[in-house]
Scaffold this active site. Structure first.
Site, PDB file in Angstrom:
ATOM      1  N   GLU A 257       0.859  -1.303   0.054  1.00  0.00           N
ATOM      2  CA  GLU A 257      -0.055  -0.117  -0.064  1.00  0.00           C
ATOM      3  C   GLU A 257       0.954   1.111  -0.085  1.00  0.00           C
ATOM      4  OE1 GLU A 257      -3.158  -0.218  -0.132  1.00  0.00           O
ATOM      5  OE2 GLU A 257      -3.522  -2.216  -0.019  1.00  0.00           O
ATOM      6  N   CYS A 296      -3.257   8.525   3.522  1.00  0.00           N
ATOM      7  CA  CYS A 296      -3.269   8.019   2.076  1.00  0.00           C
ATOM      8  C   CYS A 296      -4.118   8.167   1.217  1.00  0.00           C
ATOM      9  CB  CYS A 296      -2.300   6.542   2.192  1.00  0.00           C
ATOM     10  SG  CYS A 296      -3.829   5.642   2.914  1.00  0.00           S
TER      11      CYS A 296
HETATM   12  P1  NAP Z   1       8.085   5.061   5.161  1.00  0.00           P
HETATM   13  O1  NAP Z   1       9.255   5.998   5.347  1.00  0.00           O
HETATM   14  O2  NAP Z   1       8.258   4.109   3.755  1.00  0.00           O
HETATM   15  O3  NAP Z   1       8.101   3.873   6.189  1.00  0.00           O
HETATM   16  C1  NAP Z   1       6.981   2.966   6.268  1.00  0.00           C
HETATM   17  C2  NAP Z   1       7.690   1.770   7.187  1.00  0.00           C
HETATM   18  O4  NAP Z   1       8.779   1.164   6.593  1.00  0.00           O
HETATM   19  C3  NAP Z   1       8.130   2.249   8.505  1.00  0.00           C
HETATM   20  O5  NAP Z   1       7.733   1.403   9.496  1.00  0.00           O
HETATM   21  C4  NAP Z   1       9.651   2.362   8.246  1.00  0.00           C
HETATM   22  O6  NAP Z   1      10.139   2.186   9.535  1.00  0.00           O
HETATM   23  C5  NAP Z   1       9.848   1.067   7.258  1.00  0.00           C
HETATM   24  N1  NAP Z   1      10.865   1.068   6.978  1.00  0.00           N
HETATM   25  C6  NAP Z   1      11.789   2.013   6.444  1.00  0.00           C
HETATM   26  N2  NAP Z   1      12.750   1.482   5.705  1.00  0.00           N
HETATM   27  C7  NAP Z   1      12.596   0.255   5.523  1.00  0.00           C
HETATM   28  C8  NAP Z   1      13.538  -0.538   5.017  1.00  0.00           C
HETATM   29  N3  NAP Z   1      14.577  -0.266   4.145  1.00  0.00           N
HETATM   30  N4  NAP Z   1      13.084  -2.052   5.072  1.00  0.00           N
HETATM   31  C9  NAP Z   1      11.877  -2.221   5.763  1.00  0.00           C
HETATM   32  N5  NAP Z   1      11.247  -1.395   6.147  1.00  0.00           N
HETATM   33  C10 NAP Z   1      11.472   0.046   6.022  1.00  0.00           C
HETATM   34  O7  NAP Z   1       6.726   5.772   4.915  1.00  0.00           O
HETATM   35  P2  NAP Z   1       6.282   6.721   6.097  1.00  0.00           P
HETATM   36  O8  NAP Z   1       6.784   7.841   5.899  1.00  0.00           O
HETATM   37  O9  NAP Z   1       5.950   6.285   7.370  1.00  0.00           O
HETATM   38  O10 NAP Z   1       4.540   6.664   5.645  1.00  0.00           O
HETATM   39  C11 NAP Z   1       4.319   7.777   4.619  1.00  0.00           C
HETATM   40  C12 NAP Z   1       3.837   7.424   3.298  1.00  0.00           C
HETATM   41  O11 NAP Z   1       3.123   6.180   3.335  1.00  0.00           O
HETATM   42  C13 NAP Z   1       2.979   8.268   2.473  1.00  0.00           C
HETATM   43  O12 NAP Z   1       3.575   8.216   1.051  1.00  0.00           O
HETATM   44  C14 NAP Z   1       1.816   7.525   2.386  1.00  0.00           C
HETATM   45  O13 NAP Z   1       1.035   7.830   1.234  1.00  0.00           O
HETATM   46  C15 NAP Z   1       1.885   6.165   2.567  1.00  0.00           C
HETATM   47  N6  NAP Z   1       0.681   5.556   3.029  1.00  0.00           N
HETATM   48  C16 NAP Z   1       0.194   4.737   2.253  1.00  0.00           C
HETATM   49  C17 NAP Z   1      -1.095   3.821   2.798  1.00  0.00           C
HETATM   50  C18 NAP Z   1      -2.006   2.874   2.143  1.00  0.00           C
HETATM   51  O14 NAP Z   1      -2.876   2.239   2.641  1.00  0.00           O
HETATM   52  N7  NAP Z   1      -1.634   3.100   0.760  1.00  0.00           N
HETATM   53  C19 NAP Z   1      -1.551   4.145   4.104  1.00  0.00           C
HETATM   54  C20 NAP Z   1      -0.767   5.230   4.835  1.00  0.00           C
HETATM   55  C21 NAP Z   1       0.527   5.886   4.342  1.00  0.00           C
HETATM   56  P3  NAP Z   1      11.040   3.362  10.173  1.00  0.00           P
HETATM   57  O15 NAP Z   1       9.766   4.220  10.490  1.00  0.00           O
HETATM   58  O16 NAP Z   1      11.584   2.640  11.491  1.00  0.00           O
HETATM   59  O17 NAP Z   1      11.852   4.005   9.306  1.00  0.00           O
END
Ligand code: NAP
Length: 518
Positions: A257, A296
């Protein structure tokens, strides 16, 4: 130093061996707690979940697991006030916005408890009818769905620490699959506290629910072929996950997602001030400001007939002007904070990038903060941008490509319905689009036109004004996820969600054997 939040893995509470990462109040700037996963034996913890948790869950029927979800609901409901306090402190959200996360998660669990009850005392599901393989119906193929023998790892985004856990855990646990959740670090507290309350209440078998807070390092390495991985977050992290050997070599099933530049469209033929026009303006303002636009599914692009551009800008701007921004603990505040300084910087940068190709119709920087120090608080007012001419909307690309994950949307004029459809398609696939109009035939045609590009099309006409569930609200009965840049994932959608946690197999056998299955 603030409290270190423990991880729950291998059936016990464990501290990381590192100094930990602080979780910070985004309004006051104070440290709230720390998380750390350094030194955890992830492989042993995952084995425990698969073997102990998985076995115990699979021994139960769907009805029994549904009752288990109901028990989880009771535990969470008893602690709601504590969860609201954590959300205000760690996510900086006002009460109504915390409800979307906390009560939304509880409602989703309740919905799956009801659905599971309806599946009865079975331990697997039949998929379709037997199909004849020979001329006579003596040898046939029956498809079955059986719970996968692995675990479900959830890597979640920061914006829904409660709902993001339960919308995935409800169908996983109902399917008989143990869960390991890794919340986003910035807001991990609420997830950790909920898991703690549920584990301590003893309503789940040992190993059914684990939480790892802090770094994601090593999590994917510990995955095995029958595990499943559900990721919610940015497109960049999603790309790293898709290319990991767990996925490319061990065939771990993945659901992604990702981000999405969602649309709202006022259909042609609606006058300014008409019901449809007002419903669009209201929904756009609500979507921009709910959770400070950190959803999102939030509306990012607003399409209106070119003749209505100025009136739409005025109607949306008037609603945004009433939004009080600041400390969520102040009763007069309607919109709280972004989640962190990093997000504040990202929103400001994204906004500047977008402003280079747009005019500012309502300027969020003009909103004074209530009860919050602008030098510390991660608060921003809502900003409505616009591309003035329909021709201009063809030339600008950033509005279709850039997700600013904050209270920002862009108004875009279109020439006719076909032009609007072309522009919406430039989002390359989104989670949701909403349509506003009063002509059922035109609304239905537009909904079908948008369906291949979206996981959900939300149609608002005057007769559903008081009943519709909101553009950005994800209801467990409906599909969540979208094609293309939205990640290509599918979640929820009632019992459809169970597919991800089950394996489908064809059993080819004689009539008596197939009858014995049931
Ligand atoms: P993110 O930086 O991609 O982080 C998401 C998750 O991935 C966090 O738990 C993060 O941990 C983890 N992570 C980071 N690097 C990783 C790696 N190399 N390997 C595995 N996991 C890793 O995203 P975010 O900033 O938290 O969220 C915002 C984004 O999410 C927005 O773009 C939004 O559109 C999207 N979103 C989508 C949905 C949907 O349902 N489609 C829902 C909500 C949000 P850490 O926090 O410890 O870095």
């Amino acid at each position: 130093m603030s409290e270190l939040l423990f991880n729950h893995l291998g059936g016990r509470w464990q501290a990381g061996t590192g100094a930990g990462t602080p979780l910070v109040d985004p309004v006051l700037g104070t440290e709230l707690a720390r998380v750390d996963a350094t030194g955890l034996d992830l492989r042993a913890g995952f084995d425990f979940a698969r073997e102990q948790g998985g076995r115990a869950l699979r021994a139960m029927s769907y009805r029994e697991r549904a009752a288990m979800l109901t028990a989880v609901v009771k535990v969470l409901q008893a602690q709601r006030e504590a969860y609201y306090a954590i959300a205000a402190a760690n996510s900086g959200t006002v009460k109504n916005d915390s409800a979307v996360d906390i009560d939304g998660g509880i409602y989703t669990l309740q919905t799956y408890a009801k659905l599971g009850e309806g599946l009865g005392d079975r331990r697997f599901l039949l998929d379709g009818e037997p199909a004849r393989l020979a001329k006579e119906p003596v040898f046939q193929s029956q498809h079955v769905l059986v719970p996968t023998r692995g675990l479900a790892l959830f890597i979640n985004a920061f914006n829904f620490p409660s709902w993001g856990l339960w919308e995935k855990a409800a169908p996983a646990l109902l399917s008989g699959v143990p869960v390991v959740v890794k919340p986003a670090t910035a807001t991990a507290w609420l997830t950790q506290q909920m898991v703690k309350d549920v584990v301590d209440a003893g309503v789940l078998p040992a190993g059914a629910l684990s939480v790892v807070c802090g770094s994601s390092a090593g999590l994917l390495d510990a995955l095995q072929p029958f595990d499943v991985l559900s990721f919610t977050g940015s497109a960049e992290t999603a790309a790293l996950i898709r290319s990991h050997p767990a996925v490319t070599q061990r065939s771990v099933r993945v659901n992604i997602e990702a981000d999405s530049v969602n649309s709202a469209m006022l259909l042609p033929g609606e006058a300014p001030g008409s019901d449809a026009f007002d419903l669009l303006a209201k929904e756009v303002a609500r979507e921009m400001t709910q959770k400070s636009g950190q959803k999102c599914t939030a509306i990012r692009r607003v399409f209106v007939p070119e003749a209505l551009y100025a009136q739409a800008a005025e109607a949306i701007g008037a609603r945004l002007a009433k939004t009080t921004v600041g400390n969520p603990r102040n009763e007069t505040v309607r919109m709280g904070a972004l989640v962190s300084r990093a997000q504040l910087a990202a929103v400001r940068e994204g906004l500047a990038h977008r402003q280079a190709q747009a005019e500012t119709l309502h300027d969020g920087s003009r909103h004074a903060l209530v009860d919050a120090d602008p030098a510390i608080a991660c608060c921003v007012g809502p900003t409505l941008l616009g591309t003035r001419e329909a021709a201009g909307s063809d030339a600008s690309d950033r509005v279709h490509d850039t997700e600013v994950f904050g209270p920002v949307a862009t108004l875009i004029p279109y020439r006719d319905a076909a032009h609007a459809m072309q522009l919406i398609a430039r989002g390359q696939g989104s989670l949701v689009a909403s349509l506003y109009g009063s002509d059922a035939g035109a609304l239905a045609a537009a909904a079908l036109e948008l369906a291949p590009l979206h996981g959900r099309v939300h149609v608002v006409s005057p007769e559903v004004a008081a009943h519709h569930t909101g553009h950005g609200n994800v209801m467990p009965q409906s599909l969540h996820g979208g094609p293309g840049r939205a990640g290509g994932g599918e979640e929820l959608g009632g019992l459809r969600a169970l597919n991800f946690y089950h394996r489908r197999a064809a059993i080819q056998a004689g009539t008596a054997t197939l009858a014995a299955l049931a």
